[in-house]
Every structure is written in structure tokens, then in C-alpha cells.
Design a protein around this motif. Structure first.
Motif, PDB file in Angstrom:
ATOM      1  N   ILE A  85     -18.016  -5.979   9.987  1.00  0.00           N
ATOM      2  CA  ILE A  85     -17.742  -4.868   9.075  1.00  0.00           C
ATOM      3  C   ILE A  85     -17.697  -5.337   7.627  1.00  0.00           C
ATOM      4  O   ILE A  85     -18.119  -4.632   6.721  1.00  0.00           O
ATOM      5  N   TYR A  89     -19.633  -3.964   3.749  1.00  0.00           N
ATOM      6  CA  TYR A  89     -19.057  -3.647   2.440  1.00  0.00           C
ATOM      7  C   TYR A  89     -19.562  -4.605   1.368  1.00  0.00           C
ATOM      8  O   TYR A  89     -19.822  -4.205   0.232  1.00  0.00           O
ATOM      9  N   ARG A 104     -18.505   9.121  12.050  1.00  0.00           N
ATOM     10  CA  ARG A 104     -17.933   7.786  11.872  1.00  0.00           C
ATOM     11  C   ARG A 104     -17.217   7.290  13.119  1.00  0.00           C
ATOM     12  O   ARG A 104     -17.211   6.085  13.386  1.00  0.00           O
ATOM     13  N   ILE A 174     -11.607  -4.828   8.132  1.00  0.00           N
ATOM     14  CA  ILE A 174     -11.453  -3.500   7.535  1.00  0.00           C
ATOM     15  C   ILE A 174     -10.235  -3.449   6.617  1.00  0.00           C
ATOM     16  O   ILE A 174     -10.294  -2.907   5.508  1.00  0.00           O
ATOM     17  N   SER A 259     -10.156   1.182  12.272  1.00  0.00           N
ATOM     18  CA  SER A 259     -11.163   2.223  12.509  1.00  0.00           C
ATOM     19  C   SER A 259     -10.697   3.564  11.965  1.00  0.00           C
ATOM     20  O   SER A 259     -11.482   4.319  11.369  1.00  0.00           O
ATOM     21  N   THR A 262     -11.220   3.565   8.293  1.00  0.00           N
ATOM     22  CA  THR A 262     -12.637   3.697   7.930  1.00  0.00           C
ATOM     23  C   THR A 262     -13.106   5.126   8.092  1.00  0.00           C
ATOM     24  O   THR A 262     -13.867   5.651   7.274  1.00  0.00           O
ATOM     25  N   ILE A 267     -16.251   6.426   0.962  1.00  0.00           N
ATOM     26  CA  ILE A 267     -17.154   5.304   0.771  1.00  0.00           C
ATOM     27  C   ILE A 267     -18.022   5.593  -0.440  1.00  0.00           C
ATOM     28  O   ILE A 267     -18.684   6.633  -0.521  1.00  0.00           O
TER      29      ILE A 267
END
Length: 268
Positions: A85, A89, A104, A174, A259, A262, A267
Motif C-alpha cells: 500500500i 501512495y 474501495r 496505511i 482499511s 483508506t 485521496i
């Protein structure tokens, strides 16, 4: 979902990192199993247990030999989980990833399934190396390579351990947005901070009896049911199934909360 999982596998196995780590896990599994095979098959003195020297049954000896490379393995899987992950990013590909899989929740489930699969792949590589090398050493030293069926159970559970550590890495990747910082902190905690904390807590009676056994590394060792330290100052350890549940709880909390974050975060 199938397409998303396949895409996650493709992201990982089309890079050069996967075979570099495969070589590292193979070498670590074979080399450490040979080393521990010689160390753990030395003649035992009846006073070893009283002096706190690690001892074990033939099954525990075989388990320790075959899973001696597990610590290296789960550190590498921790790194893979972070990068699965964190690299999204860092390289700004997370936006296109979410555009290709708009839901997602489905994407995060795909990452979880892919990481469990990657853990199994690396676990099999480590298992082949350690079992072949370790069985040769055990047989040469006059020990049974597979004294009980519990050894097979331990080998299967070691695959689960690696997959769960990958999920712990996913959660760390994350929760710590900077990939480099996430790698340094997660590996530092697992490799340095936690072992030191375990030693210090072991000096405190209540900590040794109620905390040490629930640390991630201690839970991982409980799952494989290997040779353990004995004597009056030895810390108690969980049953293999309890260790698996504790490690799964760590993975569920970190990967689950990560999760959730996220799924609900913006984003840009």
C-alpha cells in the motif's frame, strides 16, 4: 473481485523485488535450519532444564529446525505488506487504482487476499528449503525428521503466520503515510523494540506471566510450538491455537482499521 485480486498479484510479481525476496527467504530457511539442526541435536544434560537452557521434545526440535527461518520470513512479509500500500501512495498510483476499482472495500479485500496468497507462496519457498536441509541434518544426527504429525501441522501453520504478518504490514503502511518511515518503524518495532520490551518485561514477574506471551513475536513462536526455555524464570507461552488467535487479532485490528481509514479518507 477476481480481477482486482489478479491485478494485485500482477503488481507484485511483475517487479524484481519478488524474486529477490524469494532468494533471501530460501537461503535463510536452508541456512538457519542447518544451523539450528546442529545446535538443537547436541546431547542434552539432565540439568539443562533447571538451568534455563532451551530444551524440547523430538517434535519441538523438528519444529524449531524447520521454522528457524520464520523470523526472517515474517520480517520480509512485514516489509511486503507495508510496500503493497505504501508504494501506491509514494508513487501516486493510488488514485488510478481507486479509479480502476471504484468500490474501495472491494479493493482492500483484494489486497488482503493477495497478501495472504503472497504469504503462502513465500511460506512454501521457505518450507521447501528448510525441510530439505533440516531433514538431512536431523537424519544425519540420528533424529527422526518427522517424529509426529504435529510437525506437519506446524509447517501448515507457518504459512498462516507469514500471511498474518503481511497483513500487519499492510495496516502499518496505511497508518504511517510515509513509506520509508513505515518501513523503518514497523521493522524497528518488530526486530528491535519488541524483543527488548520482552526482555525487560520478563524481569517483572507480572509482565513475564501476563504480557510477554501476547506480544506478536511470542505469539508467532507459540504457533510453531518449538523448543522453549524452561526453568523457574521462564516465561509461560500460549498453546499453538491461542498464539494463532492472538496473531490474527493483531492482523485484524491493524489491517481492519487501516482499511477502514483508506475507505473513508480523501485521496488527492
Amino acid at each position: 473481485m477476481t480481477a482486482a485480486v489478479r491485478a494485485e498479484f500482477r503488481k507484485f510479481f511483475t517487479t524484481r523485488m519478488w524474486w529477490g525476496m524469494a532468494i533471501a527467504i530460501f537461503v535463510a530457511g536452508a541456512g538457519l535450519s542447518v544451523l539450528f539442526g546442529f545446535l538443537l541435536t547436541q546431547p542434552q544434560d539432565p540439568t539443562d532444564a533447571a538451568r534455563g537452557i532451551p530444551t524440547g521434545t523430538p517434535e519441538q526440535v523438528a519444529n524449531s529446525v524447520y521454522t528457524s527461518g520464520l523470523q526472517v520470513g515474517y520480517l520480509l512479509l512485514l516489509v511486503i505488506g507495508v510496500m503493497q500500500i505504501g508504494s501506491e501512495y509514494r508513487h501516486k498510483t493510488i488514485t488510478s487504482t481507486f479509479l480502476s476499482v471504484p468500490r474501495r472495500v472491494r479493493l482492500m479485500w483484494a489486497k488482503v487476499i493477495a497478501l495472504l496468497g503472497i504469504g503462502v507462496v513465500y511460506g512454501l519457498i521457505s518450507m521447501v528449503a528448510s525441510v530439505v536441509a533440516g531433514a538431512i541434518v536431523l537424519s544425519a544426527r540420528g533424529h527422526e525428521a518427522f517424529p509426529t504429525a504435529g510437525v506437519i501441522r506446524t509447517l501448515v501453520l507457518s504459512l498462516l503466520v507469514l500471511g498474518l504478518w503481511a497483513l500487519i504490514g499492510l495496516g502499518a503502511g496505511i497508518l504511517i503515510p510515509n513509506q520509508v518511515a513505515a518501513l523503518l518503524i514497523s521493522v524497528g518495532v518488530a526486530w528491535i523494540v519488541e524483543p527488548i520490551a520482552g526482555v525487560l518485561l520478563g524481569l517483572w514477574d507480572w509482565g513475564r506471566e501476563h504480557i510477554v506471551m501476547y506480544l506478536p513475536t511470542a505469539a508467532s513462536q507459540a504457533v510453531v510450538n518449538g523448543v522453549t526455555q524452561s526453568g523457574p524464570n521462564a516465561a509461560p507461552h500460549l498453546e499453538w491455537w491461542a498464539g494463532a488467535l492472538v496473531l490474527a487479532a493483531y492482523a485484524a485490528v491493524l489491517a481492519g482499521f487501516g482499511s477502514w481509514r483508506t475507505v473513508h479518507s480523501d485521496i488527492s
